[in-house]
Design a protein around this motif. Sequence first.
Motif, PDB file in Angstrom:
ATOM      1  N   LEU A   7       0.834  -1.205   0.000  1.00 26.03           N
ATOM      2  CA  LEU A   7       0.000   0.000   0.000  1.00 26.03           C
ATOM      3  C   LEU A   7       0.871   1.259   0.000  1.00 26.03           C
ATOM      4  O   LEU A   7       0.571   2.234  -0.693  1.00 26.03           O
ATOM      5  N   GLY A   8       1.950   1.212   0.776  1.00 23.16           N
ATOM      6  CA  GLY A   8       2.862   2.338   0.800  1.00 23.16           C
ATOM      7  C   GLY A   8       3.527   2.549  -0.548  1.00 23.16           C
ATOM      8  O   GLY A   8       3.667   3.679  -1.024  1.00 23.16           O
ATOM      9  N   PHE A   9       3.936   1.449  -1.151  1.00 20.66           N
ATOM     10  CA  PHE A   9       4.561   1.501  -2.478  1.00 20.66           C
ATOM     11  C   PHE A   9       3.616   2.133  -3.499  1.00 20.66           C
ATOM     12  O   PHE A   9       4.008   3.017  -4.264  1.00 20.66           O
ATOM     13  N   LEU A  10       2.358   1.720  -3.486  1.00 16.82           N
ATOM     14  CA  LEU A  10       1.366   2.251  -4.428  1.00 16.82           C
ATOM     15  C   LEU A  10       1.097   3.733  -4.154  1.00 16.82           C
ATOM     16  O   LEU A  10       0.896   4.518  -5.086  1.00 16.82           O
ATOM     17  N   SER A  11       1.115   4.120  -2.880  1.00 19.32           N
ATOM     18  CA  SER A  11       0.903   5.527  -2.533  1.00 19.32           C
ATOM     19  C   SER A  11       2.038   6.389  -3.080  1.00 19.32           C
ATOM     20  O   SER A  11       1.809   7.481  -3.609  1.00 19.32           O
ATOM     21  N   GLY A  12       3.279   5.889  -2.938  1.00 21.42           N
ATOM     22  CA  GLY A  12       4.425   6.626  -3.452  1.00 21.42           C
ATOM     23  C   GLY A  12       4.383   6.770  -4.963  1.00 21.42           C
ATOM     24  O   GLY A  12       4.681   7.841  -5.507  1.00 21.42           O
ATOM     25  N   TRP A  13       3.998   5.709  -5.646  1.00 17.49           N
ATOM     26  CA  TRP A  13       3.882   5.772  -7.103  1.00 17.49           C
ATOM     27  C   TRP A  13       2.745   6.706  -7.506  1.00 17.49           C
ATOM     28  O   TRP A  13       2.834   7.418  -8.516  1.00 17.49           O
ATOM     29  N   GLY A  14       1.682   6.719  -6.703  1.00 20.40           N
ATOM     30  CA  GLY A  14       0.582   7.639  -6.977  1.00 20.40           C
ATOM     31  C   GLY A  14       1.022   9.091  -6.867  1.00 20.40           C
ATOM     32  O   GLY A  14       0.578   9.946  -7.646  1.00 20.40           O
ATOM     33  N   ALA A  15       1.912   9.363  -5.920  1.00 22.96           N
ATOM     34  CA  ALA A  15       2.440  10.718  -5.773  1.00 22.96           C
ATOM     35  C   ALA A  15       3.192  11.138  -7.031  1.00 22.96           C
ATOM     36  O   ALA A  15       3.046  12.278  -7.508  1.00 22.96           O
ATOM     37  N   ILE A  64      13.092  -2.278  -0.260  1.00 19.96           N
ATOM     38  CA  ILE A  64      12.942  -2.089  -1.703  1.00 19.96           C
ATOM     39  C   ILE A  64      11.840  -1.068  -1.993  1.00 19.96           C
ATOM     40  O   ILE A  64      11.987  -0.195  -2.853  1.00 19.96           O
ATOM     41  N   ALA A  65      10.732  -1.162  -1.258  1.00 21.29           N
ATOM     42  CA  ALA A  65       9.613  -0.237  -1.467  1.00 21.29           C
ATOM     43  C   ALA A  65      10.048   1.196  -1.195  1.00 21.29           C
ATOM     44  O   ALA A  65       9.695   2.118  -1.938  1.00 21.29           O
ATOM     45  N   ASP A  66      10.828   1.390  -0.129  1.00 29.25           N
ATOM     46  CA  ASP A  66      11.290   2.739   0.211  1.00 29.25           C
ATOM     47  C   ASP A  66      12.127   3.336  -0.916  1.00 29.25           C
ATOM     48  O   ASP A  66      11.902   4.479  -1.344  1.00 29.25           O
ATOM     49  N   TYR A  67      13.107   2.571  -1.387  1.00 25.71           N
ATOM     50  CA  TYR A  67      13.968   3.070  -2.463  1.00 25.71           C
ATOM     51  C   TYR A  67      13.182   3.255  -3.756  1.00 25.71           C
ATOM     52  O   TYR A  67      13.388   4.224  -4.495  1.00 25.71           O
ATOM     53  N   GLY A 112      -0.177  14.985  -4.819  1.00 22.59           N
ATOM     54  CA  GLY A 112       1.086  14.255  -4.764  1.00 22.59           C
ATOM     55  C   GLY A 112       1.692  14.312  -3.375  1.00 22.59           C
ATOM     56  O   GLY A 112       2.190  13.302  -2.860  1.00 22.59           O
ATOM     57  N   PHE A 113       1.642  15.485  -2.755  1.00 31.65           N
ATOM     58  CA  PHE A 113       2.177  15.653  -1.408  1.00 31.65           C
ATOM     59  C   PHE A 113       1.419  14.779  -0.408  1.00 31.65           C
ATOM     60  O   PHE A 113       2.020  14.090   0.429  1.00 31.65           O
ATOM     61  N   LEU A 114       0.089  14.787  -0.496  1.00 31.10           N
ATOM     62  CA  LEU A 114      -0.716  13.965   0.414  1.00 31.10           C
ATOM     63  C   LEU A 114      -0.458  12.472   0.188  1.00 31.10           C
ATOM     64  O   LEU A 114      -0.448  11.682   1.150  1.00 31.10           O
ATOM     65  N   SER A 115      -0.222  12.089  -1.060  1.00 34.71           N
ATOM     66  CA  SER A 115       0.091  10.678  -1.348  1.00 34.71           C
ATOM     67  C   SER A 115       1.433  10.285  -0.725  1.00 34.71           C
ATOM     68  O   SER A 115       1.581   9.166  -0.215  1.00 34.71           O
ATOM     69  N   MET A 116       2.399  11.200  -0.766  1.00 34.07           N
ATOM     70  CA  MET A 116       3.693  10.921  -0.134  1.00 34.07           C
ATOM     71  C   MET A 116       3.553  10.813   1.380  1.00 34.07           C
ATOM     72  O   MET A 116       4.203   9.971   2.024  1.00 34.07           O
ATOM     73  N   ILE A 117       2.712  11.680   1.974  1.00 30.53           N
ATOM     74  CA  ILE A 117       2.458  11.584   3.413  1.00 30.53           C
ATOM     75  C   ILE A 117       1.856  10.224   3.743  1.00 30.53           C
ATOM     76  O   ILE A 117       2.218   9.581   4.736  1.00 30.53           O
ATOM     77  N   LEU A 118       0.926   9.779   2.903  1.00 30.96           N
ATOM     78  CA  LEU A 118       0.303   8.473   3.107  1.00 30.96           C
ATOM     79  C   LEU A 118       1.348   7.369   3.022  1.00 30.96           C
ATOM     80  O   LEU A 118       1.311   6.396   3.793  1.00 30.96           O
ATOM     81  N   PHE A 169       2.166   4.543   5.921  1.00 29.30           N
ATOM     82  CA  PHE A 169       2.218   3.100   5.699  1.00 29.30           C
ATOM     83  C   PHE A 169       3.620   2.546   5.974  1.00 29.30           C
ATOM     84  O   PHE A 169       3.764   1.423   6.467  1.00 29.30           O
ATOM     85  N   ASP A 170       4.640   3.347   5.646  1.00 29.35           N
ATOM     86  CA  ASP A 170       6.014   2.915   5.885  1.00 29.35           C
ATOM     87  C   ASP A 170       6.283   2.758   7.378  1.00 29.35           C
ATOM     88  O   ASP A 170       7.067   1.901   7.787  1.00 29.35           O
ATOM     89  N   GLY A 171       5.627   3.594   8.187  1.00 30.95           N
ATOM     90  CA  GLY A 171       5.765   3.449   9.630  1.00 30.95           C
ATOM     91  C   GLY A 171       4.873   2.372  10.206  1.00 30.95           C
ATOM     92  O   GLY A 171       5.106   1.890  11.319  1.00 30.95           O
TER      93      GLY A 171
END
Length: 290
Positions: A52-60, A111-114, A77-83, A87-89
Amino acid sequence: MTQQPMYKKQGDPGRPDAIEEITNRLIIHRISSLLVTFFAKLGVHPNGVSLLGFLSGWGASYCYLQTPSAPQMAWYGFLSMILWHVFDGTDGKLARFTGKTSAVGKVIDGIADYAVFIVTYVAMMILMWDSWGWLGVALGIVGGVSHAMQSARYEAEREFYNMLILGKNLSDAADTKAEGGIGALLSRLQDTYEKAQSASRATLLVLKLRALPDDKQLAIKYAAATKLEKNIHLWSVMCANYRTIMIFIGVYIGMPELYFIIEVTLLNVILLILAARTSRLYSELDGMME
């Protein structure tokens, strides 16, 4: 007289409050803690939260790419990165809460973070293409390499604190639940990677401390804890949260190159200054162990 604890008691042993970055402690991880209970009740696997976090980052990144024709998309995009940060936490907290920690999960999380930042940087380089061309691509690549070095050093200082002050194992790969297959392979690779760091100055200091009598170890820990916490808070300028804010500002004002320029110049200067400061701190700690 009862001695005071070196750090505040906190519920999640994977996130020592004493060294946590302030926006994480006050915002991101509080939201994450609420989601842990929610996801646990639903039976969601920690790797699913990582996805979910990975998809949020790609959405941003998708949102940022729309900004030339729709500047307001920068906010989405900013709100997607916050999301993604939330999820990363959450995934690590959920793994510890449900007892589902694994070598596979750690690798997926990393891997998702990078991947989130890579795709974000690619989106920014696309936005820069008309004005900067291949120079923008080069700037983005140098910025990405700088980011990797800065983040790795920040995480290394956090890990040093966990080992020296909290007594974390030098290699905790054996604690992950991986009995066979890809999980066992990743566990062995992780263990090899962590052991490869055994020659680092920080690890040598940990080994030197643990060779001392227990009473002297405790005294050094009490003396060193506050100094290390202050040092890590200085290093937290390298935290991904601030990069997220800078990326948003750069994209929103139509100057994504501004982020990379700050990354390559200012943050690398800060990296060198903090590295020199930390080296002096390590020397002080070394002297305390004599």
